[in-house]
Design an enzyme around this catalytic site. Structure first.
Site, PDB file in Angstrom:
ATOM      1  N   LYS A   2       0.871  -1.182   0.000  1.00  0.00           N
ATOM      2  CA  LYS A   2       0.000   0.000   0.000  1.00  0.00           C
ATOM      3  C   LYS A   2       0.904   1.227   0.000  1.00  0.00           C
ATOM      4  O   LYS A   2       1.535   1.546   1.007  1.00  0.00           O
ATOM      5  CB  LYS A   2      -0.891   0.049   1.253  1.00  0.00           C
ATOM      6  CG  LYS A   2      -1.880   1.205   1.161  1.00  0.00           C
ATOM      7  CD  LYS A   2      -2.300   1.762   2.510  1.00  0.00           C
ATOM      8  CE  LYS A   2      -1.557   2.991   2.938  1.00  0.00           C
ATOM      9  NZ  LYS A   2      -1.682   4.180   2.101  1.00  0.00           N
ATOM     10  N   SER A  33       5.246   7.281  10.474  1.00  0.00           N
ATOM     11  CA  SER A  33       5.332   7.958  11.769  1.00  0.00           C
ATOM     12  C   SER A  33       5.316   6.951  12.926  1.00  0.00           C
ATOM     13  O   SER A  33       4.797   5.838  12.794  1.00  0.00           O
ATOM     14  CB  SER A  33       4.142   8.907  11.913  1.00  0.00           C
ATOM     15  OG  SER A  33       2.950   8.164  11.854  1.00  0.00           O
ATOM     16  N   VAL A  51       1.632   5.783  13.873  1.00  0.00           N
ATOM     17  CA  VAL A  51       1.041   4.690  13.098  1.00  0.00           C
ATOM     18  C   VAL A  51       1.845   3.403  13.309  1.00  0.00           C
ATOM     19  O   VAL A  51       1.276   2.313  13.407  1.00  0.00           O
ATOM     20  CB  VAL A  51       0.934   5.060  11.594  1.00  0.00           C
ATOM     21  CG1 VAL A  51       0.354   3.901  10.799  1.00  0.00           C
ATOM     22  CG2 VAL A  51       0.061   6.300  11.418  1.00  0.00           C
ATOM     23  N   GLU A  97      10.025   1.241  10.790  1.00  0.00           N
ATOM     24  CA  GLU A  97      11.016   2.308  10.588  1.00  0.00           C
ATOM     25  C   GLU A  97      10.271   3.624  10.740  1.00  0.00           C
ATOM     26  O   GLU A  97       9.397   3.935   9.922  1.00  0.00           O
ATOM     27  CB  GLU A  97      11.621   2.222   9.183  1.00  0.00           C
ATOM     28  CG  GLU A  97      12.484   1.012   8.957  1.00  0.00           C
ATOM     29  CD  GLU A  97      13.733   0.998   9.805  1.00  0.00           C
ATOM     30  OE1 GLU A  97      14.123   2.054  10.337  1.00  0.00           O
ATOM     31  OE2 GLU A  97      14.307  -0.086   9.954  1.00  0.00           O
ATOM     32  N   CYS A 133      13.400  11.371   6.991  1.00  0.00           N
ATOM     33  CA  CYS A 133      13.436  10.859   8.362  1.00  0.00           C
ATOM     34  C   CYS A 133      14.787  11.151   8.998  1.00  0.00           C
ATOM     35  O   CYS A 133      14.899  11.219  10.211  1.00  0.00           O
ATOM     36  CB  CYS A 133      13.139   9.375   8.379  1.00  0.00           C
ATOM     37  SG  CYS A 133      14.092   8.471   7.162  1.00  0.00           S
ATOM     38  N   GLU A 148       9.528  15.751  16.114  1.00  0.00           N
ATOM     39  CA  GLU A 148       9.803  15.702  14.680  1.00  0.00           C
ATOM     40  C   GLU A 148       8.900  16.700  13.952  1.00  0.00           C
ATOM     41  O   GLU A 148       7.697  16.708  14.169  1.00  0.00           O
ATOM     42  CB  GLU A 148       9.537  14.288  14.149  1.00  0.00           C
ATOM     43  CG  GLU A 148       9.907  14.151  12.684  1.00  0.00           C
ATOM     44  CD  GLU A 148       9.678  12.759  12.133  1.00  0.00           C
ATOM     45  OE1 GLU A 148       8.598  12.195  12.368  1.00  0.00           O
ATOM     46  OE2 GLU A 148      10.580  12.237  11.465  1.00  0.00           O
TER      47      GLU A 148
HETATM   48  P1  NAD Z   1       2.367   8.133   8.213  1.00  0.00           P
HETATM   49  O1  NAD Z   1       2.654   7.309   9.417  1.00  0.00           O
HETATM   50  O2  NAD Z   1       1.292   9.124   8.276  1.00  0.00           O
HETATM   51  O3  NAD Z   1       2.004   7.177   6.988  1.00  0.00           O
HETATM   52  C1  NAD Z   1       2.832   6.112   6.587  1.00  0.00           C
HETATM   53  C2  NAD Z   1       1.985   5.086   5.863  1.00  0.00           C
HETATM   54  O4  NAD Z   1       1.052   4.529   6.794  1.00  0.00           O
HETATM   55  C3  NAD Z   1       1.139   5.677   4.718  1.00  0.00           C
HETATM   56  O5  NAD Z   1       1.082   4.750   3.656  1.00  0.00           O
HETATM   57  C4  NAD Z   1      -0.217   5.845   5.377  1.00  0.00           C
HETATM   58  O6  NAD Z   1      -1.273   5.854   4.450  1.00  0.00           O
HETATM   59  C5  NAD Z   1      -0.259   4.629   6.275  1.00  0.00           C
HETATM   60  N1  NAD Z   1      -1.209   4.741   7.397  1.00  0.00           N
HETATM   61  C6  NAD Z   1      -1.642   5.865   8.008  1.00  0.00           C
HETATM   62  N2  NAD Z   1      -2.519   5.554   8.987  1.00  0.00           N
HETATM   63  C7  NAD Z   1      -2.616   4.201   9.002  1.00  0.00           C
HETATM   64  C8  NAD Z   1      -3.345   3.276   9.803  1.00  0.00           C
HETATM   65  N3  NAD Z   1      -4.172   3.673  10.785  1.00  0.00           N
HETATM   66  N4  NAD Z   1      -3.203   1.968   9.538  1.00  0.00           N
HETATM   67  C9  NAD Z   1      -2.365   1.540   8.573  1.00  0.00           C
HETATM   68  N5  NAD Z   1      -1.670   2.358   7.777  1.00  0.00           N
HETATM   69  C10 NAD Z   1      -1.781   3.687   7.997  1.00  0.00           C
HETATM   70  O7  NAD Z   1       3.765   8.775   7.784  1.00  0.00           O
HETATM   71  P2  NAD Z   1       4.046   9.731   6.523  1.00  0.00           P
HETATM   72  O8  NAD Z   1       3.485  11.069   6.831  1.00  0.00           O
HETATM   73  O9  NAD Z   1       3.664   9.064   5.249  1.00  0.00           O
HETATM   74  O10 NAD Z   1       5.640   9.783   6.551  1.00  0.00           O
HETATM   75  C11 NAD Z   1       6.337  10.607   7.412  1.00  0.00           C
HETATM   76  C12 NAD Z   1       6.881   9.812   8.579  1.00  0.00           C
HETATM   77  O11 NAD Z   1       7.638   8.709   8.105  1.00  0.00           O
HETATM   78  C13 NAD Z   1       7.843  10.609   9.426  1.00  0.00           C
HETATM   79  O12 NAD Z   1       7.581  10.364  10.776  1.00  0.00           O
HETATM   80  C14 NAD Z   1       9.203  10.053   9.031  1.00  0.00           C
HETATM   81  O13 NAD Z   1      10.205  10.207   9.993  1.00  0.00           O
HETATM   82  C15 NAD Z   1       8.882   8.645   8.776  1.00  0.00           C
HETATM   83  N6  NAD Z   1       9.896   8.012   7.931  1.00  0.00           N
HETATM   84  C16 NAD Z   1      10.765   7.142   8.519  1.00  0.00           C
HETATM   85  C17 NAD Z   1      11.756   6.531   7.764  1.00  0.00           C
HETATM   86  C18 NAD Z   1      12.714   5.554   8.392  1.00  0.00           C
HETATM   87  O14 NAD Z   1      13.279   4.752   7.677  1.00  0.00           O
HETATM   88  N7  NAD Z   1      12.922   5.586   9.694  1.00  0.00           N
HETATM   89  C19 NAD Z   1      11.861   6.814   6.399  1.00  0.00           C
HETATM   90  C20 NAD Z   1      10.956   7.719   5.841  1.00  0.00           C
HETATM   91  C21 NAD Z   1       9.962   8.299   6.617  1.00  0.00           C
END
Ligand code: NAD
Length: 496
Positions: free
Chosen positions: A177, A231, A234, A252, A286, A386
């Site tokens: 997804k 995040s 999630v 991650e 990130c 963050e």
């Molecule tokens: P997010 O957590 O909002 O979304 C990530 C994914 O989860 C998306 O595909 C989203 O649609 C899905 N999602 C959201 N709610 C959900 C739920 N209730 N159930 C299942 N899936 C759900 O994060 P984002 O805004 O897309 O990305 C930013 C975040 O990602 C930041 O916190 C960043 O630090 C982190 N990030 C971490 C890394 C790493 O490797 N550590 C790399 C890139 C981004």
């Protein structure tokens, strides 16, 4: 401006509409007049179909020799090379980051493809001598089954590739997804799997929201592993969804990465590093440098020069090669960043930026100014939380030890860096900073695919992506004992 194409889900080797009959629009965050396409607003029925397809394809794929799986992955990497420019341009349109960075994003997927293709002929296990006569023992990797992947928007193809390629080479099948804002990059990836002749059902994609697609995907007991990047909020939900059945999850998550600049540092280099680390990808990495910790003897000069440089950053549409920084990915992300700018104005000293960039073409996109706060202390929200946008902060440290403590004093543990010419300080920092990634005389961003990627504390749950460590996530060890003595030999008993 651009035709509005309708894109479908990829399930069981077919392009299919969602059973919901609903779609959503994806627009360019640098110019919302630019409609990138219309994507499926999928639901749990589509997820069910994708998981069934992946489950049905599993035995065929698991029993395909790993070198053959690797050959197909090699082909996919070659296709990524052929399509690199097209994929990167579309990625800039859907995500906003500048074209040189989206080319880097696609390149990372290429690198991962070639690396994991080679694993098809390695995937080493061990043999060890047995305590018993006429007995042989070894460890082998075994795949797990259907793997679900839930990915963020900031690395629209690199992060999916970090998950899909190692999962496939190990013999698993995949349902992904993509992030709601960046489905096109993953769709291009699916087209490549189709063109390369991956069997139907081995890789599947379902687009849509986290609630409607991510939730049922992570909760389905047929999914043996959920690989999630996003995040920490999630990530915690994913962890709870998998816990009752002890299904695996790899998480991650967020970061609050710091760059320590010591008084003996090469200041030009440290400045360049901070600028790139803080404002590259509009700070939406990130690993972004959202904290700079400066020794008290150089903090004044460093701050003045960093602010001067930040003011020169050219914002705009990332397809313009002269632009340094694109927009925030979405209106809601922009609003979050603007809120943090207001919080920062109350807590600390605003040194530059601090507003949405408006006027002319900027009004059509979600541009936020490169923003730096000074006099930031450890108790402040902008030091601890963050932000994920074009904001960084400067904190003073009195000594090297104070600097290390400040680097460590956040809930996250993804990346950190130190700028110093003192080899003893460099090695001490390398040892004492508790993060998954650490740089010496380089910014907090810039990981390569051959080493493990991930973080400690609230950033991760102990797993790592990339490198050979990725295989640990997507396979399970089996210890195999072969007794050819013709007699019962009881371990720890008969040989003593
Ligand atoms: P997010 O957590 O909002 O979304 C990530 C994914 O989860 C998306 O595909 C989203 O649609 C899905 N999602 C959201 N709610 C959900 C739920 N209730 N159930 C299942 N899936 C759900 O994060 P984002 O805004 O897309 O990305 C930013 C975040 O990602 C930041 O916190 C960043 O630090 C982190 N990030 C971490 C890394 C790493 O490797 N550590 C790399 C890139 C981004």
């Amino acid at each position: 401006m651009s035709e509005s194409k309708v894109y479908k889900n990829y399930i069981n080797g077919e392009w299919v509409e969602s059973s919901s009959g609903q779609t959503y629009e994806n627009r360019n965050p640098a110019n919302t007049d630019d409609l990138i396409g219309v994507f499926q607003k999928s639901n749990e029925k589509d997820v069910d179909a994708a998981i069934s397809a992946a489950e049905n394809a599993y035995d065929g794929w698991r029993l395909t020799p790993a070198p053959k799986r690797g050959e197909l992955i090699f082909k996919a990497a070659q296709k990524l090379v052929e399509k690199k420019e097209m994929i990167s341009r579309d990625m800039t349109r859907e995500m906003g980051k500048v074209i040189k960075e989206t080319r880097g994003d696609t390149q990372e997927a290429i690198d991962m493809g070639f690396y994991m293709a080679g694993e098809g002929r390695r995937m080493f296990g061990e043999t060890t001598p047995s305590e018993m006569p006429n007995k042989f023992q070894m460890s082998v990797r075994q795949p797990m089954g259907v793997c679900a992947m839930i990915t963020p928007w900031n690395f629209p193809i690199a992060i999916p590739s970090w998950k899909i390629f190692p999962a496939l080479v190990c013999g698993n099948t995949v349902v992904i997804k993509p992030a709601t804002y960046t489905p096109l990059s993953v769709l291009h990836f699916m087209e490549i799997f189709e063109e390369c002749g991956f069997p139907p059902g081995v890789v599947n994609m379902v687009t849509g929201s986290g609630g409607a697609v991510g939730e049922p995907l992570m909760r389905d007991p047929r999914v043996k592993l959920v690989s999630f990047t996003g995040s920490s909020e999630v990530g915690s939900l994913v962890s709870q969804a998998c816990a009752p059945e002890f299904r695996h999850c790899m998480l991650e998550m967020g970061g609050k990465n710091g760059q320590l600049v010591m008084d003996d540092a090469d200041l030009d280099l440290a400045l360049e590093g901070a600028l790139w680390g803080a404002f590259g990808t509009t700070g939406q990495r990130c690993t972004a440098t959202s904290r700079v910790i400066c020794h008290k003897d150089i903090v004044k000069e460093f701050t003045e020069r960093l602010v001067e440089q930040a003011k020169k950053i050219k914002m705009g549409d990332g397809l313009d090669e002269s632009v340094d920084m694109g927009p925030a990915v979405s209106e809601s992300q922009m609003n979050t960043v603007l809120e943090y700018m207001e919080i920062g104005k109350k807590e600390a000293k605003l040194l530059c930026g601090g507003e949405r960039q408006t006027g002319g073409n900027y009004d059509k996109g979600y541009f936020t100014q490169p923003t730096i706060f000074g006099d930031v202390t450890e108790d402040m929200r902008i030091f601890q939380e963050e932000i994920f946008g074009s904001v960084t902060s400067i904190t003073t440290c009195d000594s090297f030890e104070d600097g290390i403590n400040k680097l460590n004093n956040v809930v996250y543990g993804l990346s950190a860096s130190v700028y110093t010419r003192d080899v003893n300080k460099a090695f001490t920092a390398m040892r004492d900073v508790y993060t998954g990634i650490f740089y010496v005389n380089a910014p907090t961003i810039g990981a390569e695919i051959s080493l493990p990627f991930g973080g400690t504390k609230a950033t991760g749950n102990g797993h790592r992506e990339a490198g050979k460590q990725a295989l640990e996530v997507f396979s399970e060890w089996k210890a195999v004992y072969v007794d050819f003595s013709g007699a019962l030999q009881r371990a720890q008993i008969d040989n003593n």
